[in-house]
Design a protein around this motif. Structure first.
Motif, PDB file in Angstrom:
ATOM      1  N   ASP A  59       0.829  -1.211   0.000  1.00  0.00           N
ATOM      2  CA  ASP A  59       0.000   0.000   0.000  1.00  0.00           C
ATOM      3  C   ASP A  59       0.860   1.256   0.000  1.00  0.00           C
ATOM      4  N   THR A  60       1.937   1.264   0.778  1.00  0.00           N
ATOM      5  CA  THR A  60       2.794   2.447   0.860  1.00  0.00           C
ATOM      6  C   THR A  60       3.476   2.730  -0.467  1.00  0.00           C
ATOM      7  N   LEU A  61       4.046   1.704  -1.092  1.00  0.00           N
ATOM      8  CA  LEU A  61       4.770   1.910  -2.345  1.00  0.00           C
ATOM      9  C   LEU A  61       3.841   2.239  -3.512  1.00  0.00           C
ATOM     10  N   LEU A  62       2.657   1.612  -3.518  1.00  0.00           N
ATOM     11  CA  LEU A  62       1.746   1.813  -4.645  1.00  0.00           C
ATOM     12  C   LEU A  62       0.928   3.093  -4.532  1.00  0.00           C
ATOM     13  N   GLU A  63       0.679   3.546  -3.310  1.00  0.00           N
ATOM     14  CA  GLU A  63      -0.183   4.717  -3.124  1.00  0.00           C
ATOM     15  C   GLU A  63       0.579   6.013  -2.843  1.00  0.00           C
ATOM     16  N   HIS A  64       1.904   5.920  -2.629  1.00  0.00           N
ATOM     17  CA  HIS A  64       2.685   7.112  -2.298  1.00  0.00           C
ATOM     18  C   HIS A  64       3.895   7.233  -3.226  1.00  0.00           C
ATOM     19  N   SER A  65       3.607   7.424  -4.491  1.00  0.00           N
ATOM     20  CA  SER A  65       4.684   7.548  -5.480  1.00  0.00           C
ATOM     21  C   SER A  65       5.543   8.784  -5.231  1.00  0.00           C
ATOM     22  N   ASP A  66       5.009   9.749  -4.482  1.00  0.00           N
ATOM     23  CA  ASP A  66       5.764  10.966  -4.175  1.00  0.00           C
ATOM     24  C   ASP A  66       6.905  10.693  -3.205  1.00  0.00           C
ATOM     25  N   LEU A  67       6.940   9.518  -2.613  1.00  0.00           N
ATOM     26  CA  LEU A  67       7.989   9.177  -1.656  1.00  0.00           C
ATOM     27  C   LEU A  67       9.083   8.326  -2.292  1.00  0.00           C
ATOM     28  N   GLY A  68       9.255   8.485  -3.593  1.00  0.00           N
ATOM     29  CA  GLY A  68      10.306   7.778  -4.298  1.00  0.00           C
ATOM     30  C   GLY A  68      11.661   8.418  -4.054  1.00  0.00           C
ATOM     31  N   PRO A  69      12.690   7.967  -4.755  1.00  0.00           N
ATOM     32  CA  PRO A  69      14.049   8.469  -4.541  1.00  0.00           C
ATOM     33  C   PRO A  69      14.190   9.935  -4.924  1.00  0.00           C
ATOM     34  N   LYS A  70      14.998  10.657  -4.129  1.00  0.00           N
ATOM     35  CA  LYS A  70      15.317  12.055  -4.397  1.00  0.00           C
ATOM     36  C   LYS A  70      16.820  12.198  -4.557  1.00  0.00           C
ATOM     37  N   GLY A  91     -11.009  -7.730   7.249  1.00  0.00           N
ATOM     38  CA  GLY A  91     -11.585  -6.674   8.074  1.00  0.00           C
ATOM     39  C   GLY A  91     -10.774  -6.256   9.280  1.00  0.00           C
ATOM     40  N   LYS A  92      -9.574  -6.787   9.468  1.00  0.00           N
ATOM     41  CA  LYS A  92      -8.748  -6.409  10.607  1.00  0.00           C
ATOM     42  C   LYS A  92      -7.969  -5.134  10.300  1.00  0.00           C
ATOM     43  N   GLU A  93      -7.862  -4.265  11.306  1.00  0.00           N
ATOM     44  CA  GLU A  93      -7.157  -2.998  11.127  1.00  0.00           C
ATOM     45  C   GLU A  93      -5.824  -3.012  11.881  1.00  0.00           C
ATOM     46  N   PHE A  94      -4.829  -2.344  11.310  1.00  0.00           N
ATOM     47  CA  PHE A  94      -3.544  -2.205  11.986  1.00  0.00           C
ATOM     48  C   PHE A  94      -2.888  -0.913  11.518  1.00  0.00           C
ATOM     49  N   MET A  95      -1.942  -0.417  12.302  1.00  0.00           N
ATOM     50  CA  MET A  95      -1.191   0.788  11.950  1.00  0.00           C
ATOM     51  C   MET A  95       0.144   0.385  11.334  1.00  0.00           C
ATOM     52  N   PHE A  96       0.465   1.044  10.243  1.00  0.00           N
ATOM     53  CA  PHE A  96       1.722   0.776   9.546  1.00  0.00           C
ATOM     54  C   PHE A  96       2.441   2.097   9.312  1.00  0.00           C
ATOM     55  N   GLU A  97       3.750   2.109   9.553  1.00  0.00           N
ATOM     56  CA  GLU A  97       4.541   3.328   9.361  1.00  0.00           C
ATOM     57  C   GLU A  97       5.783   3.021   8.540  1.00  0.00           C
ATOM     58  N   SER A  98       6.101   3.945   7.651  1.00  0.00           N
ATOM     59  CA  SER A  98       7.314   3.865   6.838  1.00  0.00           C
ATOM     60  C   SER A  98       8.166   5.086   7.157  1.00  0.00           C
ATOM     61  N   TYR A  99       9.435   4.851   7.513  1.00  0.00           N
ATOM     62  CA  TYR A  99      10.332   5.920   7.962  1.00  0.00           C
ATOM     63  C   TYR A  99      11.342   6.289   6.873  1.00  0.00           C
ATOM     64  N   ALA A 100      11.577   7.598   6.740  1.00  0.00           N
ATOM     65  CA  ALA A 100      12.598   8.114   5.813  1.00  0.00           C
ATOM     66  C   ALA A 100      12.475   7.433   4.445  1.00  0.00           C
ATOM     67  N   SER A 101      11.278   7.379   3.933  1.00  0.00           N
ATOM     68  CA  SER A 101      10.986   6.603   2.724  1.00  0.00           C
ATOM     69  C   SER A 101      11.836   7.020   1.532  1.00  0.00           C
ATOM     70  N   SER A 102      11.977   8.316   1.309  1.00  0.00           N
ATOM     71  CA  SER A 102      12.748   8.794   0.155  1.00  0.00           C
ATOM     72  C   SER A 102      14.237   8.503   0.301  1.00  0.00           C
ATOM     73  N   VAL A 103      14.716   8.506   1.543  1.00  0.00           N
ATOM     74  CA  VAL A 103      16.130   8.205   1.783  1.00  0.00           C
ATOM     75  C   VAL A 103      16.431   6.770   1.377  1.00  0.00           C
ATOM     76  N   PHE A 104      15.618   5.833   1.848  1.00  0.00           N
ATOM     77  CA  PHE A 104      15.858   4.432   1.514  1.00  0.00           C
ATOM     78  C   PHE A 104      15.562   4.152   0.037  1.00  0.00           C
TER      79      PHE A 104
END
Length: 443
Positions: A59-70, A91-104
């Motif tokens: 979900d993070t990679l497909l929905e947040h293309s703005d967080l690609g490499p800089k 139907g289960k919910e969970f929290m997911f976080e991606s850190y420093a996405s553009s750096v990696f």
């Protein structure tokens, strides 16, 4: 006698309990039966967690293309967090976080790993993950992607915070020494399932890839006390990682690349010493080279030369995050251990990261630093071909600061082993001993 509804419910409950116990026993028996790679199937106790990780990364990679490499990585890129609530198909919910996405993402791009290939390997739609059941005493969990190229490594929040605080320095070292032996981290995420503690995990390259022909594996810290692994029985297929005592009479016959290896190991060890860390290891994998693999063709040589045009950038051209540039405790990102913010924090520091480590336009502008001719194979940054063997080499586990716990551990281990030749020693002692132990065994 006709069975009552209560009896039926009781019987069903007992059957369910027996089934749960049976499943638990199967998982335990599978884990105890071998130390190695185990498929994370639906009965595995980490199956749900890994499926949520898969969903979160996709979900993070497909929905947040703005967080690609800089190309220009600024201070806010290191602090940036993508936090989202994700709902699974059931139907289960969970929290997911991606850190420093553009750096990696920039690191992935620099080693020529496309976002599509990263996604297909790290979070494929269907393929199961693998658990690596190691003999490590760190308490960390290790999971492999199905193609075994990348590792998910869990770690404690404190050490994740520390890694975030040195991420700029880590990147700058990679630029200065593009053929560094230090493992490359490609992503940092966290997951918080209902009723569970938040879990942090890093995505890193597997030093031992491709692994199908590796015969021996070692984890070297440069000390002998408590560093022995019982050899596997003859004919056993169990994956065993040996330690320093097992390596005492071994050698690294690197041929003409031995001098390069020693110089790079010195540079990487000095970096560890400057960070003030200890307890890191050199992973060593070894496999016999076939006769046809020892022959060098012209086309292969040309390909290797093109592949080895890896860039570097000296610190005078680059400014990494210094110790005064890290996030303070008021940010939403991971806290930074033992750092005090100053007014200088407010100035913008930038690392100009290349789009590719083989970008010739960029290469022509800078001076190389301890480069070598890379082998024409996958994972070439961590592979050195000697006269008779191929070696897989990489430095891992460099998050341990020498603080109160380690100082107490030093006293306890000195009493336990009756010597000081153990892993818990000050960073300068650790670095010098680590370097000496390994270089004495290079041919």
């Amino acid at each position: 006698m006709e069975m009552t509804e209560m009896d039926k419910t009781s019987q069903s409950s007992r059957a369910s309990t027996v089934k749960q116990r049976s499943s638990a026993w199967k998982r335990l028996r599978k884990r105890m039966s071998r130390k190695g790679v185990v498929e994370v199937d639906i009965d595995h106790h980490r199956y749900q967690m890994l499926e949520c990780i898969r969903k979160g990364i996709r979900d993070t990679l497909l929905e947040h293309s703005d967080l690609g490499p800089k190309e220009d990585l600024k201070e806010e890129d290191y602090r940036h967090i993508v936090a989202q609530k994700i709902t699974t198909e059931d139907g289960k919910e969970f929290m997911f976080e991606s850190y420093a996405s553009s750096v990696f993402a920039a690191v992935r791009q620099a080693i020529n790993l496309s976002e599509e290939n990263y996604l297909n390997s790290v979070a494929p739609p269907m393929l199961p993950y693998l658990e690596f059941v190691s003999n490590s005493k760190s308490g960390q969990d290790f999971y492999l992607t199905n193609d075994m190229q990348y590792i998910f490594k869990t770690d404690k929040k404190y050490w994740i915070d520390y890694f975030i605080s040195i991420l700029g320095d880590y990147l700058n070292h990679f630029l200065t020494y593009p053929h560094s032996l230090i493992v490359k981290f490609l992503g940092l995420y966290s997951i918080n399932l209902p009723g569970n503690q938040k879990k942090y995990f890093l995505v890193m390259q597997s030093i031992f890839y491709p692994s199908h022909r590796i015969e021996d594996r070692f984890d070297i810290k440069g000390c002998l006390a408590g560093r022995y692994q019982k050899p596997r029985p003859p004919g056993s297929t169990i994956v065993t990682v040996y330690k320093d005592q097992n390596f005492v009479d071994e050698s690294l016959n690197l041929g003409t690349q031995g001098e390069w290896f020693i110089e790079q190991l010195k540079a990487d060890t000095l970096f560890m010493k400057e960070l003030g860390v200890q307890d890191y290891s050199l992973l060593v994998g070894r496999q016999i080279r076939h006769v046809d693999e020892q022959k060098e063709t012209l086309s292969n040589l040309i390909s290797r030369m093109q592949k080895s045009n890896i860039i570097s950038q000296s610190p005078t051209h680059n400014t990494s995050q210094s110790s005064e540039d890290k996030p303070d405790d008021d940010t939403d990102g991971p806290e930074q251990p033992n750092k005090t913010p100053t007014e200088e924090n407010k100035s913008q520091r930038v690392i100009t990261f290349p789009k590719s480590l083989v970008d010739k336009v960029y290469l022509d502008q800078i001076e190389m630093s301890n480069r070598r001719l890379l082998p024409n194979c996958k994972n070439g940054l961590h592979i050195i071909d000697g006269p008779d063997h191929r070696y897989f080499l990489g430095i891992i586990d460099f998050f341990t600061l020498y603080e109160y716990r380690q100082k107490c551990g030093r006293i306890m281990k000195s009493i336990k082993f009756g010597c000081r030749d153990h892993s818990t020693v000050p960073p300068d002692v650790y670095a010098d001993r680590f370097l000496k132990f390994i270089t004495e065994r290079v041919k």
